[in-house]
Write a protein that holds these residues in place. Structure first.
Motif, mmCIF file in Angstrom:
data_model
loop_
_atom_site.group_PDB
_atom_site.id
_atom_site.type_symbol
_atom_site.label_atom_id
_atom_site.label_comp_id
_atom_site.label_asym_id
_atom_site.label_seq_id
_atom_site.Cartn_x
_atom_site.Cartn_y
_atom_site.Cartn_z
ATOM 1 N N MET A 25 77.763 53.898 62.060
ATOM 2 C CA MET A 25 79.167 53.863 61.660
ATOM 3 C C MET A 25 80.038 54.339 62.814
ATOM 4 N N SER A 26 81.210 53.767 62.897
ATOM 5 C CA SER A 26 82.198 54.260 63.857
ATOM 6 C C SER A 26 82.826 55.525 63.291
ATOM 7 N N ARG A 27 83.498 56.273 64.126
ATOM 8 C CA ARG A 27 84.191 57.462 63.629
ATOM 9 C C ARG A 27 85.253 57.086 62.589
ATOM 10 N N GLU A 32 86.960 57.413 56.942
ATOM 11 C CA GLU A 32 87.411 56.815 55.687
ATOM 12 C C GLU A 32 86.442 57.139 54.549
ATOM 13 N N ALA A 33 85.159 57.148 54.846
ATOM 14 C CA ALA A 33 84.150 57.380 53.809
ATOM 15 C C ALA A 33 84.142 58.824 53.307
ATOM 16 N N ILE A 34 84.427 59.796 54.182
ATOM 17 C CA ILE A 34 84.320 61.199 53.772
ATOM 18 C C ILE A 34 85.663 61.909 53.651
ATOM 19 N N GLY A 35 86.736 61.272 54.080
ATOM 20 C CA GLY A 35 88.050 61.890 53.946
ATOM 21 C C GLY A 35 88.418 62.864 55.052
ATOM 22 N N TYR A 36 87.711 62.842 56.156
ATOM 23 C CA TYR A 36 88.057 63.657 57.316
ATOM 24 C C TYR A 36 88.800 62.775 58.313
ATOM 25 N N ARG A 63 79.714 71.953 55.231
ATOM 26 C CA ARG A 63 80.537 71.082 54.398
ATOM 27 C C ARG A 63 80.515 69.642 54.953
ATOM 28 N N TYR A 64 80.640 69.520 56.263
ATOM 29 C CA TYR A 64 80.592 68.209 56.915
ATOM 30 C C TYR A 64 79.234 67.547 56.684
ATOM 31 N N LYS A 65 78.182 68.341 56.804
ATOM 32 C CA LYS A 65 76.827 67.825 56.609
ATOM 33 C C LYS A 65 76.635 67.313 55.178
ATOM 34 N N LEU A 66 77.161 68.050 54.196
ATOM 35 C CA LEU A 66 77.051 67.618 52.805
ATOM 36 C C LEU A 66 77.811 66.317 52.560
ATOM 37 N N LEU A 67 78.983 66.188 53.164
ATOM 38 C CA LEU A 67 79.738 64.942 53.030
ATOM 39 C C LEU A 67 78.986 63.777 53.667
ATOM 40 N N CYS A 68 78.406 64.025 54.836
ATOM 41 C CA CYS A 68 77.628 62.978 55.499
ATOM 42 C C CYS A 68 76.394 62.607 54.674
ATOM 43 N N MET A 69 75.823 63.588 53.987
ATOM 44 C CA MET A 69 74.662 63.314 53.147
ATOM 45 C C MET A 69 75.007 62.300 52.067
ATOM 46 N N VAL A 71 77.135 59.951 52.260
ATOM 47 C CA VAL A 71 77.214 58.644 52.922
ATOM 48 C C VAL A 71 75.808 58.121 53.168
ATOM 49 N N GLY A 72 74.923 58.983 53.645
ATOM 50 C CA GLY A 72 73.549 58.586 53.926
ATOM 51 C C GLY A 72 72.800 58.152 52.678
ATOM 52 N N LEU A 73 73.091 58.796 51.551
ATOM 53 C CA LEU A 73 72.432 58.442 50.295
ATOM 54 C C LEU A 73 73.133 57.298 49.576
ATOM 55 N N ASP A 74 74.341 56.961 50.018
ATOM 56 C CA ASP A 74 75.172 55.978 49.339
ATOM 57 C C ASP A 74 75.281 56.366 47.866
ATOM 58 N N ALA A 75 75.635 57.622 47.628
ATOM 59 C CA ALA A 75 75.632 58.179 46.284
ATOM 60 C C ALA A 75 77.053 58.315 45.736
#
Length: 105
Positions: A25-27, A32-36, A63-69, A71-75
């Motif tokens: 993914m691009s930055r 857009e996916a995590i709201g940062y 917190r960033y890691k949890l948001l990325c998780m 995305v990684g899980l597509d949950a």
């Protein structure tokens, strides 16, 4: 292609590798996916705030890691049902001892 960072590498280095090579993914797309913001993701991947030059706080990185998780899980998380709906098949691994949850009164 960049080599996968070793687990001994700093977390911000592994975070950038994950975004670029694992989820591809691009930055702006991740933002857009995590709201940062894109610049905040840049700070996380640099390991320091670009303005203050201070290292990223461990809690902020978690917190960033949890948001990325997510995305990684597509949950998708459902607040009402207190359940996580996982769209993609995943393999979960746990190491160490898990403490039992205390009983609610």
């Amino acid at each position: 292609m960049t080599d996968k960072p070793d687990k001994s590498e700093p977390e911000h280095v592994r975070a950038r590798y994950w975004r670029e090579h694992v989820v591809k993914m691009s930055r702006p797309a991740l933002a857009e996916a995590i709201g940062y913001s894109v610049s905040t993701i840049g700070d996380m991947e640099a390991g320091m705030n670009r303005i203050t030059k201070k290292p990223i706080d461990a809690v902020a990185m978690k917190r960033y890691k949890l948001l990325c998780m997510t995305v990684g899980l597509d949950a998708e998380f459902d607040w009402d049902g207190l359940e996580m709906l996982i769209v993609e098949p995943v393999q979960l691994k746990m190491w160490g001892k898990v403490k039992p949850r205390s009983k609610r009164k």
